[in-house]
Design a protein around this motif. Structure first.
Motif, mmCIF file in Angstrom:
data_model
loop_
_atom_site.group_PDB
_atom_site.id
_atom_site.type_symbol
_atom_site.label_atom_id
_atom_site.label_comp_id
_atom_site.label_asym_id
_atom_site.label_seq_id
_atom_site.Cartn_x
_atom_site.Cartn_y
_atom_site.Cartn_z
ATOM 1 N N VAL A 154 1.104 -1.547 0.417
ATOM 2 C CA VAL A 154 0.063 -0.308 0.609
ATOM 3 C C VAL A 154 0.544 1.522 -0.342
ATOM 4 C CG1 VAL A 154 -1.332 1.063 1.485
ATOM 5 C CG2 VAL A 154 -1.646 -1.215 1.058
ATOM 6 N N GLU A 155 2.251 1.355 0.885
ATOM 7 C CA GLU A 155 2.806 2.136 0.814
ATOM 8 C C GLU A 155 3.535 3.083 -0.573
ATOM 9 O OE1 GLU A 155 6.467 2.354 2.583
ATOM 10 O OE2 GLU A 155 5.959 3.584 4.588
ATOM 11 N N LEU A 156 3.435 1.788 -1.174
ATOM 12 C CA LEU A 156 4.745 2.112 -2.973
ATOM 13 C C LEU A 156 3.199 1.950 -3.615
ATOM 14 C CD1 LEU A 156 6.676 1.141 -4.897
ATOM 15 C CD2 LEU A 156 5.953 -0.921 -4.579
ATOM 16 N N ALA A 157 2.130 1.706 -2.986
ATOM 17 C CA ALA A 157 0.923 2.869 -3.607
ATOM 18 C C ALA A 157 0.434 3.857 -4.201
ATOM 19 C CB ALA A 157 -0.112 1.696 -4.313
ATOM 20 N N MET A 158 1.074 4.051 -2.935
ATOM 21 C CA MET A 158 0.732 5.297 -2.203
ATOM 22 C C MET A 158 1.754 6.938 -3.150
ATOM 23 S SD MET A 158 -0.860 5.593 1.847
ATOM 24 C CE MET A 158 -0.968 7.762 1.712
ATOM 25 N N THR A 159 3.247 5.503 -2.714
ATOM 26 C CA THR A 159 4.149 6.924 -3.751
ATOM 27 C C THR A 159 4.267 7.165 -5.085
ATOM 28 O OG1 THR A 159 5.882 5.682 -2.107
ATOM 29 C CG2 THR A 159 6.886 6.483 -4.085
ATOM 30 N N TYR A 160 3.784 5.693 -5.765
ATOM 31 C CA TYR A 160 2.974 5.866 -7.184
ATOM 32 C C TYR A 160 1.808 7.111 -7.456
ATOM 33 C CZ TYR A 160 5.339 1.531 -8.401
ATOM 34 O OH TYR A 160 5.797 0.134 -8.613
ATOM 35 N N VAL A 161 1.567 7.357 -6.502
ATOM 36 C CA VAL A 161 -0.049 8.840 -6.804
ATOM 37 C C VAL A 161 1.134 9.387 -6.200
ATOM 38 C CG1 VAL A 161 -2.326 9.351 -5.924
ATOM 39 C CG2 VAL A 161 -2.199 6.787 -6.332
ATOM 40 N N ALA A 162 1.202 9.185 -5.657
ATOM 41 C CA ALA A 162 1.911 11.050 -5.147
ATOM 42 C C ALA A 162 3.502 11.674 -6.102
ATOM 43 C CB ALA A 162 2.677 10.289 -3.935
ATOM 44 N N GLY A 163 3.149 11.286 -7.092
ATOM 45 C CA GLY A 163 4.195 11.618 -8.035
ATOM 46 C C GLY A 163 3.214 12.070 -9.066
ATOM 47 N N ALA A 164 1.974 12.108 -9.372
ATOM 48 C CA ALA A 164 1.291 12.720 -9.702
ATOM 49 C C ALA A 164 0.363 14.124 -8.893
ATOM 50 C CB ALA A 164 -0.441 11.908 -10.463
ATOM 51 N N LEU A 165 0.858 14.396 -8.348
ATOM 52 C CA LEU A 165 0.411 15.295 -7.165
ATOM 53 C C LEU A 165 1.288 15.859 -7.025
ATOM 54 C CD1 LEU A 165 -1.435 13.072 -4.436
ATOM 55 C CD2 LEU A 165 -2.759 14.730 -6.342
ATOM 56 N N PRO A 166 1.123 17.631 -6.538
ATOM 57 C CA PRO A 166 1.242 18.450 -6.096
ATOM 58 C C PRO A 166 2.476 18.281 -4.751
ATOM 59 C CG PRO A 166 -0.309 19.411 -6.605
ATOM 60 C CD PRO A 166 -1.034 17.507 -6.784
ATOM 61 N N GLU A 167 3.216 19.004 -4.540
ATOM 62 C CA GLU A 167 4.842 18.518 -3.805
ATOM 63 C C GLU A 167 3.871 19.101 -2.546
ATOM 64 O OE1 GLU A 167 9.373 19.190 -2.632
ATOM 65 O OE2 GLU A 167 8.607 19.906 -4.238
ATOM 66 N N ALA A 168 2.844 19.580 -2.321
ATOM 67 C CA ALA A 168 2.202 19.854 -0.937
ATOM 68 C C ALA A 168 1.262 19.247 -1.078
ATOM 69 C CB ALA A 168 2.074 21.316 -0.607
ATOM 70 N N ASP A 169 0.734 18.485 -1.902
ATOM 71 C CA ASP A 169 0.015 17.555 -1.525
ATOM 72 C C ASP A 169 -0.290 16.172 -1.793
ATOM 73 O OD1 ASP A 169 -2.246 20.486 -1.140
ATOM 74 O OD2 ASP A 169 -1.729 20.458 -3.480
ATOM 75 N N ARG A 170 1.146 15.601 -2.249
ATOM 76 C CA ARG A 170 1.489 14.412 -2.253
ATOM 77 C C ARG A 170 0.906 12.906 -0.904
ATOM 78 N NH1 ARG A 170 7.613 15.328 -4.598
ATOM 79 N NH2 ARG A 170 6.723 15.926 -6.332
ATOM 80 N N TYR A 171 0.749 13.867 0.542
ATOM 81 C CA TYR A 171 0.917 12.673 1.142
ATOM 82 C C TYR A 171 0.461 13.493 2.193
ATOM 83 C CZ TYR A 171 4.315 9.774 -0.979
ATOM 84 O OH TYR A 171 5.148 9.110 -1.108
ATOM 85 N N PRO A 172 -1.263 12.736 2.428
ATOM 86 C CA PRO A 172 -1.839 13.496 3.242
ATOM 87 C C PRO A 172 -2.228 13.734 4.742
ATOM 88 C CG PRO A 172 -3.108 12.179 2.022
ATOM 89 C CD PRO A 172 -1.940 12.013 1.188
ATOM 90 N N PRO A 173 -2.843 14.184 5.624
ATOM 91 C CA PRO A 173 -3.278 13.329 6.853
ATOM 92 C C PRO A 173 -3.655 11.873 7.147
ATOM 93 C CG PRO A 173 -3.339 16.200 6.498
ATOM 94 C CD PRO A 173 -3.153 15.594 5.464
ATOM 95 N N LEU A 174 -3.019 10.734 7.882
ATOM 96 C CA LEU A 174 -4.034 10.205 7.771
ATOM 97 C C LEU A 174 -4.960 9.984 9.113
ATOM 98 C CD1 LEU A 174 -1.072 7.410 7.606
ATOM 99 C CD2 LEU A 174 -2.209 8.327 5.772
ATOM 100 N N PRO A 175 -6.146 9.474 8.825
ATOM 101 C CA PRO A 175 -7.158 9.740 9.631
ATOM 102 C C PRO A 175 -6.851 8.888 10.932
ATOM 103 C CG PRO A 175 -8.353 7.742 7.845
ATOM 104 C CD PRO A 175 -6.072 8.434 7.735
ATOM 105 N N PRO A 176 -7.218 9.133 12.027
ATOM 106 C CA PRO A 176 -6.845 7.954 13.080
ATOM 107 C C PRO A 176 -7.586 6.627 13.337
ATOM 108 C CG PRO A 176 -8.616 9.769 13.862
ATOM 109 C CD PRO A 176 -8.524 10.286 12.087
ATOM 110 N N LEU A 177 -6.358 5.892 13.946
ATOM 111 C CA LEU A 177 -6.255 4.789 13.469
ATOM 112 C C LEU A 177 -8.195 3.611 14.402
ATOM 113 C CD1 LEU A 177 -4.721 1.956 12.898
ATOM 114 C CD2 LEU A 177 -4.035 1.980 15.304
ATOM 115 N N GLU A 178 -8.187 3.072 13.666
ATOM 116 C CA GLU A 178 -9.817 2.472 13.820
ATOM 117 C C GLU A 178 -9.250 0.793 14.126
ATOM 118 O OE1 GLU A 178 -13.528 3.118 11.545
ATOM 119 O OE2 GLU A 178 -11.881 4.706 9.839
ATOM 120 N N PRO A 179 -9.633 0.792 15.263
ATOM 121 C CA PRO A 179 -9.078 -1.096 16.065
ATOM 122 C C PRO A 179 -10.004 -1.972 15.528
ATOM 123 C CG PRO A 179 -10.638 0.467 17.501
ATOM 124 C CD PRO A 179 -10.524 1.525 16.391
ATOM 125 N N GLY A 180 -9.746 -2.907 14.622
ATOM 126 C CA GLY A 180 -10.052 -4.101 14.698
ATOM 127 C C GLY A 180 -10.864 -4.795 13.445
#
Length: 267
Positions: free
Chosen positions: A137-163
């Motif tokens: 999944v991290e690699l998939a995010m890296t692929y997509v990040a290359g198509a985004l503006p630098e400031a928006d490549r990696y958005p904040p992640l949501p809180p962890l949802e258990p279970g």
């Protein structure tokens, strides 16, 4: 190949899987290749356990566009490993070569391969490591990040949802696939589509490996999409990696991937 896996399953005494009833569309040679590649890893593991065959790394994917010939070559490599297993188990009976069905297309091929791979999972009793899934999944995010503006490549992640388990992760990957299709349509890239034929069909319980296999297909599609978008290579996500990764961490990261694709879809 599927018939040979069935021979091995029967001799070893593993249960037969309950086959899924999917309808899939827009299958490409790359989908067939990577599902066969995943099955190769499982078959090679069993060949090592039973026949002492050398453990082999996954065959590297072609650098250029994956063709039908590449996909067929990968299937044949799987069959080569199966021959080692059959000899170790003293299975002498050959399988009848399947009749050529001129109505079959790549969608049918992928369905057969997917079921064969799932059956192989049961034969070897293999479970996917969450770390391996997380890296994918991290690699998939890296692929997509290359198509985004630098400031928006990696958005904040949501809180962890258990279970969160395999069904939740599978559903989230499917949402990623759907929104990726919206982006891909703008760039002339075909993304695999799948659906259940009707609401009365009861599907077997989803497993982690099936979610991982779907992610493998989505990853291949995102690689093709970002290549078509001429996205540059960028650094991997800066998020701290958990020491003990569980399903909820995968789900959380998939949400980040979905948010990336939302940005692209809105652009």
């Amino acid at each position: 190949m599927a018939a040979e896996i069935e021979q091995v399953r029967f001799i070893i005494g593993r249960p037969q899987i309950e086959y899924r009833k999917y309808i899939i569309e827009d299958t490409q040679p790359r989908h067939v290749y990577f599902v066969a590649q995943s099955t190769f890893g499982r078959v090679n593991q069993l060949a090592g356990d039973l026949a002492g065959a050398q453990r082999r790394d996954m065959p590297a994917a072609p650098l250029e566009e994956i063709t039908l010939q590449d996909a067929m070559s990968m299937v044949n490599q799987v069959r080569g490993q199966l021959q080692l297993i059959k000899r170790a188990l003293e299975i002498d009976a050959p399988v009848a070569e399947a009749k050529l069905d001129r109505r079959a297309d790549l969608n049918d091929v992928l369905l057969v391969l997917g079921d064969a791979g799932r059956q192989m999972n049961v034969v070897i009793g293999r479970n996917i490591q969450w770390k391996t899934f997380y890296d994918q999944v991290e690699l998939a995010m890296t692929y997509v990040a290359g198509a985004l503006p630098e400031a928006d490549r990696y958005p904040p992640l949501p809180p962890l949802e258990p279970g969160k388990g395999a069904p939740d992760i599978f559903a989230m990957i499917d949402q990623v696939r759907v929104i990726a299709s919206q982006v891909a349509k703008k760039h002339g890239v075909a993304i695999l589509r799948s659906r259940v034929p009707n609401e009365k069909v009861t599907l077997p319980k989803l497993t982690e490996l099936e979610a991982y296999d779907l992610m493998t297909i989505v990853l291949a599609d995102l690689a093709e999409l970002t290549l078509a978008m001429e996205a540059p290579d960028v650094d991997r996500p800066p998020y701290p990696k958990p020491q003990n990764i569980v399903g909820s961490h995968i789900y959380k990261l998939l949400n980040g991937l979905y948010r990336q694709l939302e940005y692209l879809a809105a652009g």
